[in-house]
Motif scaffolding. Structure first.
Motif, short mmCIF file in Angstrom:
data_model
loop_
_atom_site.label_atom_id
_atom_site.label_comp_id
_atom_site.label_asym_id
_atom_site.label_seq_id
_atom_site.Cartn_x
_atom_site.Cartn_y
_atom_site.Cartn_z
N LEU A 159 63.54 67.18 11.31
CA LEU A 159 62.46 66.69 10.96
C LEU A 159 61.70 65.55 12.37
O LEU A 159 60.83 65.52 12.39
CB LEU A 159 61.74 66.20 9.63
CG LEU A 159 59.97 65.81 9.62
CD1 LEU A 159 59.33 66.85 9.86
CD2 LEU A 159 59.79 64.90 7.90
N ALA A 160 62.38 64.29 12.11
CA ALA A 160 62.32 63.53 12.90
C ALA A 160 61.98 64.20 14.62
O ALA A 160 61.78 63.51 15.66
CB ALA A 160 63.46 62.63 13.26
N ALA A 161 63.27 64.88 14.91
CA ALA A 161 62.66 65.56 16.69
C ALA A 161 61.34 66.10 16.48
O ALA A 161 60.45 65.76 17.43
CB ALA A 161 63.67 66.63 16.74
N ALA A 162 60.72 66.25 15.66
CA ALA A 162 59.25 67.01 15.52
C ALA A 162 58.36 65.98 15.72
O ALA A 162 57.30 66.04 16.36
CB ALA A 162 58.71 68.20 14.49
N LEU A 163 58.53 64.28 15.23
CA LEU A 163 57.86 63.37 14.97
C LEU A 163 58.02 62.95 16.32
O LEU A 163 57.04 62.09 16.74
CB LEU A 163 58.40 62.81 13.85
CG LEU A 163 57.54 62.91 12.79
CD1 LEU A 163 58.36 62.50 11.60
CD2 LEU A 163 55.88 63.03 12.28
#
Length: 213
Positions: A38-42
């Motif tokens: 999820l971090a990569a999407a944020l």
């Protein structure tokens, strides 16, 4: 303490030195690998610090004990929040994070421990994104000794709460009580509701991106 914290299972990616640190906190049954995606999407440039919850319930990782579905062991919540704060102190020094800003991002049980940390140790996580979270210390009076929830001290805290309007696992009544407490203590809170239940919808991610920007 450093040796114990070093043994805490976690994932770390350094990211760009001029980017924030995303503290990624998984939900029940998840782990540090799962939530790190999820971090990569944020923010693909951000550092990622993703520890694993150290409570195991029926073979599933969690952040704190619960007495039944939706009923938390609030003493354990407070204790585990303190443990996580100690881990963050260790990680900031060990990974030489300096004064890089930190944003706690949690889903479900991970959102709840992030919110507990925001209430109990606001200096550790001044910014929080909570996906499908609820009040982690519900039922404790403000100023309760067990949880050390005081009546002030969140003026520097900024939180984004993302919830489904028909989520049986994070009922809106609990979320609304949490928002009232946070705002009463001076925090800046943005609450975004969407149709549906527990989870992370595309609209939630889009709202989080806008908030981070």
């Amino acid at each position: 303490m450093s040796a114990a914290q070093a043994e805490w299972p976690h994932l770390f990616r350094p990211g760009s030195v001029d980017a924030p640190v995303l503290l990624m906190l998984h939900g029940t049954g998840g782990d540090e690998q799962q939530i790190s995606g999820l971090a990569a999407a944020l923010d693909p440039r951000a550092a990622v610090l993703a520890p694993r919850g150290r409570v195991v319930e029926n073979g599933m990782n969690r952040w704190f004990r619960r007495l039944s579905e939706g009923v938390f062991d609030t003493d354990d919540v407070a204790r585990r929040a303190d443990d996580l704060a100690g881990f963050l102190v260790w990680a900031r020094e060990y990974y030489e994070l300096g004064d890089r800003p930190l944003v706690a991002v949690g889903f479900s049980n991970g959102a709840n421990i992030a919110l507990a940390l925001a209430l109990l140790r606001p200096e550790m996580v001044p910014r929080v994104i909570a996906f499908s979270g609820m009040h982690p210390l519900d039922g404790l009076p403000v100023g309760g000794a067990g949880a050390r929830v005081t009546t002030s001290g969140l003026a520097a805290s900024v939180l984004l709460l993302l919830n489904g309007d028909s989520d049986p696992m994070a009922p809106l009544s609990s979320v609304h009580r949490l928002v009232s407490l946070l705002e009463a203590r001076g925090a800046t809170v943005e609450q975004v509701l969407r149709p549906g239940g527990h989870g992370i919808a595309d609209s939630d991610v889009a709202a989080a991106l806008r908030w981070l920007a």
